[in-house]
Design a protein around this motif. Structure first.
Motif, PDB file in Angstrom:
ATOM      1  N   ALA A 210       0.827  -1.204   0.000  1.00 47.24           N
ATOM      2  CA  ALA A 210       0.000   0.000   0.000  1.00 47.24           C
ATOM      3  C   ALA A 210       0.863   1.256   0.000  1.00 47.24           C
ATOM      4  N   ARG A 211       1.957   1.239   0.733  1.00 43.07           N
ATOM      5  CA  ARG A 211       2.862   2.387   0.749  1.00 43.07           C
ATOM      6  C   ARG A 211       3.481   2.602  -0.633  1.00 43.07           C
ATOM      7  N   GLU A 212       3.930   1.510  -1.249  1.00 43.98           N
ATOM      8  CA  GLU A 212       4.547   1.623  -2.571  1.00 43.98           C
ATOM      9  C   GLU A 212       3.536   2.123  -3.607  1.00 43.98           C
ATOM     10  N   GLU A 213       2.316   1.608  -3.551  1.00 42.50           N
ATOM     11  CA  GLU A 213       1.289   2.044  -4.498  1.00 42.50           C
ATOM     12  C   GLU A 213       0.950   3.520  -4.295  1.00 42.50           C
ATOM     13  N   THR A 214       0.868   3.931  -3.040  1.00 44.38           N
ATOM     14  CA  THR A 214       0.566   5.334  -2.754  1.00 44.38           C
ATOM     15  C   THR A 214       1.649   6.239  -3.313  1.00 44.38           C
ATOM     16  N   ARG A 215       2.900   5.880  -3.079  1.00 45.84           N
ATOM     17  CA  ARG A 215       4.012   6.696  -3.594  1.00 45.84           C
ATOM     18  C   ARG A 215       3.980   6.771  -5.116  1.00 45.84           C
ATOM     19  N   GLU A 216       3.770   5.611  -5.758  1.00 48.12           N
ATOM     20  CA  GLU A 216       3.793   5.601  -7.223  1.00 48.12           C
ATOM     21  C   GLU A 216       2.638   6.417  -7.805  1.00 48.12           C
ATOM     22  N   ARG A 217       1.432   6.253  -7.223  1.00 51.10           N
ATOM     23  CA  ARG A 217       0.275   6.959  -7.781  1.00 51.10           C
ATOM     24  C   ARG A 217       0.405   8.478  -7.610  1.00 51.10           C
ATOM     25  N   LEU A 218       1.218   8.904  -6.633  1.00 50.56           N
ATOM     26  CA  LEU A 218       1.378  10.333  -6.396  1.00 50.56           C
ATOM     27  C   LEU A 218       2.510  10.949  -7.215  1.00 50.56           C
ATOM     28  N   ALA A 219       3.258  10.116  -7.942  1.00 53.08           N
ATOM     29  CA  ALA A 219       4.352  10.639  -8.746  1.00 53.08           C
ATOM     30  C   ALA A 219       3.811  11.669  -9.741  1.00 53.08           C
ATOM     31  N   ASN A 220       4.371  12.869  -9.698  1.00 54.69           N
ATOM     32  CA  ASN A 220       3.981  13.953 -10.608  1.00 54.69           C
ATOM     33  C   ASN A 220       2.552  14.467 -10.387  1.00 54.69           C
ATOM     34  N   ALA A 221       1.950  14.110  -9.243  1.00 50.85           N
ATOM     35  CA  ALA A 221       0.591  14.595  -8.967  1.00 50.85           C
ATOM     36  C   ALA A 221       0.611  16.104  -8.724  1.00 50.85           C
ATOM     37  N   SER A 222      -0.400  16.786  -9.194  1.00 48.67           N
ATOM     38  CA  SER A 222      -0.497  18.232  -9.009  1.00 48.67           C
ATOM     39  C   SER A 222      -0.871  18.562  -7.561  1.00 48.67           C
ATOM     40  N   ARG A 223      -0.648  19.811  -7.178  1.00 48.69           N
ATOM     41  CA  ARG A 223      -0.983  20.230  -5.822  1.00 48.69           C
ATOM     42  C   ARG A 223      -2.489  20.111  -5.542  1.00 48.69           C
ATOM     43  N   PRO A 224      -3.365  20.540  -6.459  1.00 47.11           N
ATOM     44  CA  PRO A 224      -4.802  20.370  -6.199  1.00 47.11           C
ATOM     45  C   PRO A 224      -5.202  18.909  -5.995  1.00 47.11           C
ATOM     46  N   ARG A 225      -4.610  18.019  -6.786  1.00 45.20           N
ATOM     47  CA  ARG A 225      -4.929  16.599  -6.631  1.00 45.20           C
ATOM     48  C   ARG A 225      -4.496  16.105  -5.251  1.00 45.20           C
ATOM     49  N   ARG A 226      -3.318  16.502  -4.797  1.00 44.44           N
ATOM     50  CA  ARG A 226      -2.858  16.088  -3.466  1.00 44.44           C
ATOM     51  C   ARG A 226      -3.789  16.627  -2.384  1.00 44.44           C
ATOM     52  N   GLN A 227      -4.191  17.883  -2.533  1.00 46.71           N
ATOM     53  CA  GLN A 227      -5.066  18.504  -1.537  1.00 46.71           C
ATOM     54  C   GLN A 227      -6.405  17.769  -1.444  1.00 46.71           C
ATOM     55  N   ILE A 228      -6.985  17.476  -2.593  1.00 49.36           N
ATOM     56  CA  ILE A 228      -8.287  16.792  -2.621  1.00 49.36           C
ATOM     57  C   ILE A 228      -8.179  15.392  -2.028  1.00 49.36           C
ATOM     58  N   ASN A 229      -7.174  14.643  -2.472  1.00 53.26           N
ATOM     59  CA  ASN A 229      -7.039  13.269  -1.984  1.00 53.26           C
ATOM     60  C   ASN A 229      -6.648  13.216  -0.515  1.00 53.26           C
ATOM     61  N   ALA A 230      -5.856  14.174  -0.066  1.00 48.94           N
ATOM     62  CA  ALA A 230      -5.511  14.229   1.355  1.00 48.94           C
ATOM     63  C   ALA A 230      -6.772  14.374   2.194  1.00 48.94           C
ATOM     64  N   LEU A 231      -7.703  15.213   1.738  1.00 46.33           N
ATOM     65  CA  LEU A 231      -8.956  15.415   2.469  1.00 46.33           C
ATOM     66  C   LEU A 231      -9.815  14.164   2.431  1.00 46.33           C
ATOM     67  N   VAL A 232      -9.931  13.539   1.259  1.00 50.81           N
ATOM     68  CA  VAL A 232     -10.724  12.314   1.135  1.00 50.81           C
ATOM     69  C   VAL A 232     -10.186  11.225   2.064  1.00 50.81           C
ATOM     70  N   ILE A 233      -8.891  11.030   2.065  1.00 48.09           N
ATOM     71  CA  ILE A 233      -8.268   9.996   2.898  1.00 48.09           C
ATOM     72  C   ILE A 233      -8.522  10.265   4.373  1.00 48.09           C
ATOM     73  N   SER A 234      -8.438  11.521   4.786  1.00 52.54           N
ATOM     74  CA  SER A 234      -8.651  11.855   6.197  1.00 52.54           C
ATOM     75  C   SER A 234     -10.105  11.608   6.613  1.00 52.54           C
ATOM     76  N   ILE A 235     -11.047  11.912   5.724  1.00 50.31           N
ATOM     77  CA  ILE A 235     -12.464  11.678   6.036  1.00 50.31           C
ATOM     78  C   ILE A 235     -12.740  10.180   6.171  1.00 50.31           C
ATOM     79  N   VAL A 236     -12.190   9.399   5.234  1.00 46.36           N
ATOM     80  CA  VAL A 236     -12.347   7.944   5.305  1.00 46.36           C
ATOM     81  C   VAL A 236     -11.726   7.414   6.592  1.00 46.36           C
ATOM     82  N   SER A 237     -10.550   7.921   6.931  1.00 41.89           N
ATOM     83  CA  SER A 237      -9.867   7.494   8.153  1.00 41.89           C
ATOM     84  C   SER A 237     -10.708   7.789   9.386  1.00 41.89           C
ATOM     85  N   TYR A 238     -11.334   8.940   9.401  1.00 40.83           N
ATOM     86  CA  TYR A 238     -12.192   9.312  10.527  1.00 40.83           C
ATOM     87  C   TYR A 238     -13.311   8.287  10.728  1.00 40.83           C
TER      88      TYR A 238
END
Length: 305
Positions: A210-238
């Motif tokens: 899961a760590r390796e997949e996360t790193r690979e999928r984020l390669a070259n990801a834009s800042r907006p994409r990181r921001q959106i996915n960071a929020l989604v992941i945190s909500i799911v985690s909650y």
């Protein structure tokens, strides 16, 4: 695919990803368990044992815990362990569907494809193992709130890339830390300790992937994409973390449910335990650029920060 930076880490190349998958396949071949054979399902439940380390109980450290008898404490930890197992089954079913969808129609000769199927097979065995364990603990079927179940249904259908794999990682990391304590604790029922040991050993490979997949999928990801996915992941985690222990465990343990829920909600010991156990996970999310101001709010609400 060329190497790219993700947060402060270097994202793995496709070749790196294949190497990791090969190592995980080798590890799985060398060390995997059959719960039907490894776990003692025949010996009746010994109620002199806890279902989890008492320190991990949601009421440990409260005035209510001090008033409870040893039998009540043991019964509560058994009900709480069963609830955690049931929540684990719920999320493992989400995980399996996301991984299958992600690898649908991809190259079956790719070691990553083969590892994905191996992980799904592991999760199927784990879910059956958790179900049998909860039944042996004499617990009912604990399920997340209906709203959470429906949100999970939407998430498994829509989540992809780093949002899917980082959410998987959060669920597995939180379970891993508590189960490492439980599997070493001689106060915990022997069959529960065996279940925890199996899960810890096999999930360590899943977390690596899961760590390796996360790193690979984020390669070259834009800042907006990181921001959106960071929020989604945190909500799911909650929702994952707050669903682990059902409010119904208190009544099933013979306690005053209203008082127990109130004291558990304000239990600083349990909150501190969650925060300290998730420090490594938060470091990874931060290094991957997935710990933003908005996401931090949800992690704090879930007592992970």
């Amino acid at each position: 695919m060329t190497s790219a930076t993700t947060g402060s880490e270097t994202a793995p190349t496709h070749s790196d990803r294949q190497d990791v998958a090969r190592r995980l396949l080798d590890s799985s071949e060398a060390l995997s368990y059959d719960p039907t054979q490894e776990v003692d399902w025949e010996t009746p439940l010994d109620t002199d044992f806890h279902g989890a380390s008492p320190e991990w109980s949601t009421l440990y450290g409260t005035s209510y815990w001090d008033e409870m008898t040893p039998d009540q404490r043991r019964e509560l930890t058994r009900q709480e362990a069963a609830s955690v197992a049931s929540t684990g089954i719920w999320f493992e079913m989400i995980l399996q569907q996301m991984v299958l969808r992600d690898f649908y129609a991809k190259d079956p000769t790719d070691p990553a494809f083969q590892w994905a199927l191996t992980e799904i097979a592991d999760e199927c065995r784990h879910s059956i193992m958790f179900a049998r364990g909860a039944a042996k603990l004499r617990a009912p079927s604990y399920r997340p709130h209906r709203v959470v179940i429906e949100l999970g249904r939407a998430f498994k259908a829509l989540a992809f890339g780093e949002a899917a794999y980082a959410a998987i990682l959060v669920a597995e990391e939180v379970l891993d830390v508590m189960q490492r304590d439980w599997m070493r604790d001689e106060r915990v029922a022997p069959f529960v300790r065996t279940i925890n040991n199996i899960h810890v050993v096999e999930e360590s490979r899943h977390m690596k992937f899961a760590r390796e997949e996360t790193r690979e999928r984020l390669a070259n990801a834009s800042r907006p994409r990181r921001q959106i996915n960071a929020l989604v992941i945190s909500i799911v985690s909650y929702f994952i973390v707050t669903s682990m222990v059902s409010k119904k465990v208190y009544a099933n343990a013979g306690l005053d449910s209203k008082r127990a829920v109130r004291e558990a909600k304000n239990n600083e010991h349990h909150k501190s335990l969650l925060r300290s156990s998730c420090s490594g996970l938060m470091e990874f999310l931060s290094s991957a650029g997935l710990l933003t101001k908005a996401s931090t709010w949800f992690y704090k609400r879930a007592n992970l920060i």
